[in-house]
Design an enzyme around this catalytic site. Structure first.
Site, short mmCIF file in Angstrom:
data_model
loop_
_atom_site.label_atom_id
_atom_site.label_comp_id
_atom_site.label_asym_id
_atom_site.label_seq_id
_atom_site.Cartn_x
_atom_site.Cartn_y
_atom_site.Cartn_z
N THR A 124 40.31 69.25 7.11
CA THR A 124 40.63 67.86 6.82
C THR A 124 41.31 67.18 8.00
O THR A 124 42.25 67.72 8.61
CB THR A 124 41.56 67.78 5.59
OG1 THR A 124 40.91 68.42 4.48
CG2 THR A 124 41.87 66.34 5.24
N LYS A 151 39.79 61.76 5.92
CA LYS A 151 40.45 60.95 4.90
C LYS A 151 40.59 59.52 5.41
O LYS A 151 41.00 59.29 6.55
CB LYS A 151 41.83 61.52 4.58
CG LYS A 151 41.82 62.88 3.90
CD LYS A 151 41.40 62.77 2.45
CE LYS A 151 41.62 64.07 1.71
NZ LYS A 151 41.26 63.95 0.28
N GLU A 202 32.72 60.49 -0.20
CA GLU A 202 33.31 60.95 -1.44
C GLU A 202 34.19 59.86 -2.07
O GLU A 202 35.06 59.30 -1.41
CB GLU A 202 34.15 62.21 -1.15
CG GLU A 202 34.68 62.91 -2.37
CD GLU A 202 35.44 64.18 -2.01
OE1 GLU A 202 36.09 64.74 -2.91
OE2 GLU A 202 35.39 64.62 -0.83
N ASP A 225 34.39 62.56 -7.16
CA ASP A 225 35.52 63.48 -7.25
C ASP A 225 36.39 63.07 -8.44
O ASP A 225 36.31 63.67 -9.51
CB ASP A 225 36.33 63.48 -5.96
CG ASP A 225 37.51 64.44 -6.00
OD1 ASP A 225 37.66 65.19 -6.99
OD2 ASP A 225 38.32 64.46 -5.05
N LYS A 247 36.44 70.94 -8.87
CA LYS A 247 37.75 71.51 -8.58
C LYS A 247 38.27 72.16 -9.85
O LYS A 247 38.26 71.54 -10.92
CB LYS A 247 38.74 70.44 -8.09
CG LYS A 247 38.40 69.80 -6.76
CD LYS A 247 39.40 68.71 -6.41
CE LYS A 247 39.07 68.05 -5.07
NZ LYS A 247 39.97 66.90 -4.79
N ASP A 297 35.03 72.81 0.48
CA ASP A 297 36.23 72.18 1.06
C ASP A 297 37.42 72.97 0.53
O ASP A 297 38.05 72.58 -0.45
CB ASP A 297 36.29 70.71 0.66
CG ASP A 297 37.56 70.03 1.14
OD1 ASP A 297 38.16 70.53 2.10
OD2 ASP A 297 37.94 69.00 0.55
N ASP A 299 40.20 74.26 2.36
CA ASP A 299 41.21 74.44 3.41
C ASP A 299 42.64 74.27 2.93
O ASP A 299 43.57 74.25 3.74
CB ASP A 299 40.94 73.50 4.59
CG ASP A 299 41.19 72.02 4.27
OD1 ASP A 299 41.17 71.67 3.07
OD2 ASP A 299 41.41 71.23 5.20
#
Length: 321
Positions: A124, A151, A202, A225, A247, A297, A299
């Site tokens: 990120t 971001k 996203e 998301d 998630k 993703d 991280d």
């Protein structure tokens, strides 16, 4: 007879994590440990204020079912005992972990999933001035990251993205706006990202404004998301999104995440696997999904000053199993 422990942990970050909603300096998690016949399983969740969650509310939710857990509550019964969200995730993953450890397996082994030796994960690039973000992207790329998640908020979009693309012309870029954009000008912004070779966007709009995504042909894939939590979300995403971000803290655990992945693929959605700021304990529970997704993703643990032990082995942009 089972014994259940529920407790909080705070893990300081080595660098502030800045997104459109603000900045964080630590990962605050809730851990559930379930021990039975000398075998222990553990699950972790990250309460998220965006979804009305706090450490206190999640702890309280979990405590309401501890008596049933101690009496042998199953994963199947758990799906009705708690709603989707962080609390159910910690318990669900603890039950998966317990089941796997009883068999001397990993969770992936229990599911018959053969994991690769390495998994490419996004790294990120947090919000900052354009030159700062470009410098961060270049440093990550030179350290080995080939997939960068940028971001953004509602400011300096072209300046930031042009600077980043100039700094890392060969990197695969995905952009996450975390619901910070408006309908006005969205099509032009999407075209800008497509022209810069961005692979995916996203959640550009607040989840309540998803209908606006039907009004133009997307020049790049758009991923849900905040708009996608469980299988119940999928009907409202068709014709608006091409991809969904799974998630475990949103689905309420691996059990629903696996079901969501299956249904989403059947409905024609591509998949992304994401995480919150968390330890390796949380990532380990999500690993069975990695073989199904276009982008991982994962991280979260790489932002920690110190990770849980035993920790997964990360290098920049890669998870080594």
């Amino acid at each position: 007879m089972r014994t259940v422990k529920v407790y909080e942990e705070a893990w300081p970050l080595h660098t502030p994590f800045v997104i459109s909603r603000g900045s964080r300096s630590e990962a605050s998690v809730v851990v559930v440990e379930i021990e039975e016949d000398g075998v222990k399983g553990a699950g972790e969740c990250t309460p998220y204020p965006r979804y009305g969650e706090s450490l206190a509310s999640v702890m309280a939710q979990i405590m309401t079912i501890v008596p049933e857990l101690e009496k042998g509550l199953t994963r199947e019964a758990l799906q009705q005992a708690l709603p989707a969200g962080a609390a159910r995730n910690a318990v669900d993953c603890a039950l998966w972990s317990l089941e796997a450890h009883r068999q001397n397996h990993t969770i992936s082994d229990s599911l018959g999933v053969v994991l690769p030796q390495t998994i490419v994960t996004a790294q990120t690039v947090v919000i900052g001035e354009p030159a700062q973000m470009a410098s961060s992207a270049k440093a990550l790329y030179e350290a080995g990251a080939r997939l960068l998640k940028v971001k953004l908020d509602d400011h300096l979009i072209s300046e930031r993205m042009v600077a980043i693309r100039s700094a890392v012309p060969e990197a695969t870029l995905i952009v996450d706006a975390n619901e910070s954009w408006k309908n006005e000008g969205l099509a032009a912004r999407c075209q800008l990202l497509a022209d810069l070779g961005v692979a995916m966007l996203e959640q550009p709009l607040p989840s309540a404004q998803d209908a606006a995504l039907e009004n133009f042909i997307h020049p790049l894939p758009i991923c849900a998301d905040e708009s996608c939590h469980t299988r119940d979300s999928l009907a409202g995403l068709k014709g608006r999104y091409e991809m969904v971000n799974i998630k475990l803290d949103k689905t309420g655990g691996l059990t629903e995440a696996l079901a969501l992945a299956k249904q989403a693929r059947a409905d024609g959605f591509a998949l992304m696997l994401g995480c919150m700021l968390c330890t390796s304990r949380a990532i380990s529970a999500a690993l069975p999904l990695t073989e199904q997704v276009s982008y991982a993703d994962l991280d979260g643990p790489t932002w920690l000053a110190v990770d849980v032990s035993p920790a997964l082995n990360f290098t920049t942009g890669t998870l080594h199993l």
